[in-house]
Design a protein around this motif. Structure first.
Motif, PDB file in Angstrom:
ATOM      1  N   LEU A   1       0.823  -1.213   0.000  1.00 39.93           N
ATOM      2  CA  LEU A   1       0.000   0.000   0.000  1.00 39.93           C
ATOM      3  C   LEU A   1       0.854   1.259   0.000  1.00 39.93           C
ATOM      4  CD1 LEU A   1      -2.688  -1.248   2.533  1.00 39.93           C
ATOM      5  CD2 LEU A   1      -3.026  -0.856   0.083  1.00 39.93           C
ATOM      6  N   GLU A   2       1.957   1.233   0.706  1.00 33.76           N
ATOM      7  CA  GLU A   2       2.835   2.404   0.719  1.00 33.76           C
ATOM      8  C   GLU A   2       3.493   2.626  -0.635  1.00 33.76           C
ATOM      9  OE1 GLU A   2       5.367   1.609   4.044  1.00 33.76           O
ATOM     10  OE2 GLU A   2       3.997   2.597   5.482  1.00 33.76           O
ATOM     11  N   GLU A   3       3.516   1.593  -1.474  1.00 32.35           N
ATOM     12  CA  GLU A   3       4.000   1.740  -2.847  1.00 32.35           C
ATOM     13  C   GLU A   3       2.900   2.257  -3.779  1.00 32.35           C
ATOM     14  OE1 GLU A   3       5.398  -2.146  -3.811  1.00 32.35           O
ATOM     15  OE2 GLU A   3       7.260  -1.948  -2.648  1.00 32.35           O
ATOM     16  N   GLY A   4       1.707   2.512  -3.228  1.00 36.16           N
ATOM     17  CA  GLY A   4       0.610   3.046  -4.032  1.00 36.16           C
ATOM     18  C   GLY A   4      -0.101   2.011  -4.869  1.00 36.16           C
ATOM     19  N   ARG A   5      -0.076   0.744  -4.428  1.00 32.46           N
ATOM     20  CA  ARG A   5      -0.642  -0.329  -5.227  1.00 32.46           C
ATOM     21  C   ARG A   5      -1.932  -0.861  -4.611  1.00 32.46           C
ATOM     22  NH1 ARG A   5       4.365  -4.069  -7.035  1.00 32.46           N
ATOM     23  NH2 ARG A   5       2.968  -4.432  -8.799  1.00 32.46           N
ATOM     24  N   VAL A   6      -2.500  -1.883  -5.241  1.00 30.43           N
ATOM     25  CA  VAL A   6      -3.764  -2.475  -4.795  1.00 30.43           C
ATOM     26  C   VAL A   6      -3.464  -3.764  -4.039  1.00 30.43           C
ATOM     27  CG1 VAL A   6      -6.002  -3.383  -5.488  1.00 30.43           C
ATOM     28  CG2 VAL A   6      -4.958  -1.508  -6.792  1.00 30.43           C
ATOM     29  N   PHE A   7      -4.008  -3.865  -2.844  1.00 24.53           N
ATOM     30  CA  PHE A   7      -3.798  -5.053  -2.022  1.00 24.53           C
ATOM     31  C   PHE A   7      -5.135  -5.732  -1.764  1.00 24.53           C
ATOM     32  CE2 PHE A   7      -3.066  -7.148   2.177  1.00 24.53           C
ATOM     33  CZ  PHE A   7      -2.049  -8.008   1.774  1.00 24.53           C
ATOM     34  N   GLY A   8      -5.230  -7.006  -2.132  1.00 26.67           N
ATOM     35  CA  GLY A   8      -6.457  -7.761  -1.915  1.00 26.67           C
ATOM     36  C   GLY A   8      -6.367  -8.593  -0.646  1.00 26.67           C
ATOM     37  N   ILE A   9      -7.454  -8.623   0.103  1.00 20.43           N
ATOM     38  CA  ILE A   9      -7.444  -9.344   1.373  1.00 20.43           C
ATOM     39  C   ILE A   9      -8.821  -9.949   1.638  1.00 20.43           C
ATOM     40  CG2 ILE A   9      -8.032  -7.265   2.690  1.00 20.43           C
ATOM     41  CD1 ILE A   9      -6.258  -8.337   4.955  1.00 20.43           C
ATOM     42  N   TYR A  10      -8.804 -11.124   2.256  1.00 11.86           N
ATOM     43  CA  TYR A  10     -10.041 -11.768   2.704  1.00 11.86           C
ATOM     44  C   TYR A  10     -10.067 -11.669   4.225  1.00 11.86           C
ATOM     45  CZ  TYR A  10      -9.572 -13.853  -1.944  1.00 11.86           C
ATOM     46  OH  TYR A  10      -9.414 -14.044  -3.292  1.00 11.86           O
ATOM     47  N   PRO A  11     -10.847 -10.746   4.787  1.00 16.01           N
ATOM     48  CA  PRO A  11     -10.829 -10.537   6.240  1.00 16.01           C
ATOM     49  C   PRO A  11     -11.204 -11.773   7.049  1.00 16.01           C
ATOM     50  CG  PRO A  11     -11.849  -8.667   5.138  1.00 16.01           C
ATOM     51  CD  PRO A  11     -11.662  -9.734   4.094  1.00 16.01           C
ATOM     52  N   GLU A  12     -11.952 -12.712   6.468  1.00 11.87           N
ATOM     53  CA  GLU A  12     -12.298 -13.929   7.205  1.00 11.87           C
ATOM     54  C   GLU A  12     -11.054 -14.759   7.533  1.00 11.87           C
ATOM     55  OE1 GLU A  12     -16.323 -15.740   5.654  1.00 11.87           O
ATOM     56  OE2 GLU A  12     -15.305 -14.670   4.012  1.00 11.87           O
TER      57      GLU A  12
END
Length: 226
Positions: free
Chosen positions: A108-119
């Motif tokens: 995220l600090e590189e300005g990119r998209v991070f996908g995550i599954y909170p479960e």
């Protein structure tokens, strides 16, 4: 040409041909800057479909065992998973959670998209389970907006998360994005457990609204372990 662009050129037409994925609300995903995509997790192919339908490359965490094989099959798998955007992390070790959090923060600090599954794992029965608060810490540490999303129908294409995807009528996939969620009002409170839970629950409420899933207020990992 990057490996991701090449892979997308090869697989995206096949995805459209066989599964006719319907994408809703993608215009709400910011075109630039750091973004957290947070959604439900029904089956293994969720992490393949999401990068293929996204206009921006989505980076996400995966088990390091996917890229450590030394056989020909193992090397092909490693090439594929890293090309599609997977970052291998040993999540089973004592520092697995910290490593995952720091990796997401770096993306995220590189300005990119991070996908995550909170479960934190695939749903064992198609219902939506309580989210882990790592998603809250990421958005509060980086200021990145959270875009909730819902995978719909992927569990019919690949039941149980194993085996080859099934083809046929009635197996259309829908990926539905919500509006970006801004949690800047909680800036500097990434160590307050009540704030972390409130942020996480707000994200999960949006995922539930988008997916139409029944919500269960307990962790999916506990259900699997029972």
């Amino acid at each position: 040409m990057s490996r991701f662009v090449l892979l997308k050129m090869l697989l995206a037409p096949l995805l459209r041909l066989f599964f006719r994925p319907r994408v809703e609300g993608a215009e709400g995903v910011p075109a630039t800057g750091p973004v957290i995509l947070a959604g439900n997790h029904l089956t293994f192919i969720d992490s393949i479909i999401l990068p293929l339908i996204s206009k921006r490359q989505v980076l996400f965490l995966g088990k390091d065992e996917y890229v450590t094989g030394r056989s020909l099959k193992g090397r092909v798998m490693a090439w594929f998973f890293t090309a599609v955007g997977m970052i291998p992390v040993d999540r089973d070790g004592g520092q697995g959670g910290v490593a995952a959090l720091m990796t997401g923060r770096r993306v995220l600090e590189e300005g990119r998209v991070f996908g995550i599954y909170p479960e934190g794992t695939r749903s064992p029965d198609g219902r939506l389970y309580r989210g882990r608060t790592g998603i809250a810490r990421l958005t509060l540490m980086t200021g990145a907006p959270v875009v909730p999303f819902a995978m719909i129908g992927t569990d019919r294409v690949q039941p149980g998360g194993k085996g080859l995807p099934r083809l046929g009528r009635g197996r259309q996939i829908t990926v539905r994005f919500g509006a970006p969620l801004d949690f800047s009002r909680y800036e500097g409170m990434d160590r307050d457990r009540y704030v972390l839970r409130a942020v996480t629950d707000e994200v999960m409420a949006e995922v539930m609204r988008l997916s139409g899933q029944e919500y269960v207020d307990m962790y999916a990992t506990k259900v699997k372990a029972a």
